[in-house]
Scaffold this active site. Structure first.
Site: not given
Ligand SMILES: Cc1cc2nc3c(=O)[nH]c(=O)nc-3n(C[C@H](O)[C@H](O)[C@H](O)COP(=O)(O)OP(=O)(O)OC[C@H]3O[C@@H](n4cnc5c(N)ncnc54)[C@H](O)[C@@H]3O)c2cc1C
Length: 306
Positions: A132, A182
């Site tokens: 991560d 990722r």
């Molecule tokens: C498999 C995976 C691994 C990850 N690993 C890391 C990492 O190592 N380091 C790091 O900094 N970040 C990590 N993240 C988190 C990532 O950086 C984002 O903070 C997170 O995925 C939200 O971004 P998004 O691309 O979904 O977009 P967003 O614009 O946040 O969300 C898009 C849509 O997704 C839905 N959604 C998003 N988040 C939520 C929530 N919490 N609850 C409910 N609905 C939601 C909503 O419908 C929203 O409109 C990871 C995410 C995933 C999916």
């Protein structure tokens, strides 16, 4: 306004201790977290695999400042990996590891040795590891550690965050043959000198990075719930001649579960990030920061228990 406050609270050890002591708090986190121990992690993994999904298991914990605690985290990974192997799940379930959980802030070589032990246990179990990414002060140390781990296992996954200005260049460096990368937007509160601050800027950066990874020769791991980015990934995969299994969609447990299953039913590889363990507080707060509407969910659950 709310996001920085929630992210600041996520870093408070005092609030974490208080939240974990709340009556019924374990049950409250069940939407996002498998449970507190390896058996919980295994049970939920089994259900997700039965639904056609892949899993990456994260033993919750970060900011370890004690050697004994770092060792206990490694033992927890060794234990869950052995269980995965004996349950016949290792071909569908890998693990995600945070380097601060195994002592990165204490001693870099301690964290490297610990990560080597987790990679060795994953290899023995028949699966692999993704490292991560944490806040920008740890980016260099994390990518350097991944590069060292890849000498042993070239498919150890790296994570990059689209909100950082540096990430497009990192993607170009990481997109080589056999590499798993990722791409996520990024979950920490970062200053404007290193990170894009606006949602649109982050999305535009994500699209540029995605294009670099899709046109590269590694395996892109498209970690997002954003419908526009999911569509863009499908389009770019088709344009670059990638089959449905030549890249992965990755989403967090409990977020857009219908979309997870829809993509899997279409034949795409979809991997669910599934955390488990006692240290759920920091993880949960970052999920709240992404979507403050989830606060209502927790407030309601808490009220129904009081
Ligand atoms: C498999 C995976 C691994 C990850 N690993 C890391 C990492 O190592 N380091 C790091 O900094 N970040 C990590 N993240 C988190 C990532 O950086 C984002 O903070 C997170 O995925 C939200 O971004 P998004 O691309 O979904 O977009 P967003 O614009 O946040 O969300 C898009 C849509 O997704 C839905 N959604 C998003 N988040 C939520 C929530 N919490 N609850 C409910 N609905 C939601 C909503 O419908 C929203 O409109 C990871 C995410 C995933 C999916």
């Amino acid at each position: 306004m709310l996001r920085p406050a929630i992210l600041a609270a996520a870093r408070s050890k005092r609030l974490g201790v208080a939240a974990r002591a709340l009556p019924g708090s374990r049950a409250l986190v069940g939407r996002f977290v498998a449970g507190v121990d390896a058996d919980d992690a295994l049970a939920v993994s089994r259900e997700l695999v039965a639904d056609g999904l892949h899993v990456t298991l994260d033993h919750l914990g970060e900011d370890t400042t004690d050697r004994g605690q770092a060792d206990a985290v490694v033992v927890a990974y060794e234990n869950v990996l052995a269980l995965l192997a004996s349950a016949g799940l290792a071909d569908r379930v890998e693990v995600s590891l945070k380097l601060t959980a195994v002592g990165l802030d204490l001693d870099r070589s301690l964290a490297l040795d610990a990560a080597h032990r987790v990679v060795a246990a994953a290899t023995a179990a028949g699966t692999t590891v993704t490292v991560d990414m944490e806040d920008h002060t740890r980016t260099d140390a994390t990518l350097e550690t991944v590069a060292l781990l890849r000498r042993e296992r070239p498919d150890v996954g790296a994570v990059v965050q689209a909100y950082l200005h540096r990430t497009e260049a990192d993607c170009a460096d990481l997109a080589g043959p056999g590499s798993r990368v990722r791409l996520c937007k990024g979950a920490y509160a970062e200053p404007a000198d290193v990170a894009y601050q606006g949602k649109d800027e982050v999305t535009a950066s994500y699209l540029r990075c995605l294009e670099v990874l899709m046109r590269g020769s590694g395996r892109p791991l498209v970690a997002t719930h954003d419908p526009a980015l999911i569509t863009a990934a499908g389009r770019l995969a088709a344009e670059t001649g990638r089959g449905a299994t030549d890249f992965e969609y990755q989403m967090l447990h409990g977020i857009r579960p219908d979309e997870q299953r829809r993509l899997a039913a279409e034949g795409s590889t979809v991997r669910i990030y599934l955390p488990y363990g006692e240290e759920w507080y920091g993880y949960l707060m970052r999920r709240l920061a992404e979507r403050p509407a989830n606060l209502t969910f927790f407030a309601r659950a808490l009220a129904s228990r009081s």
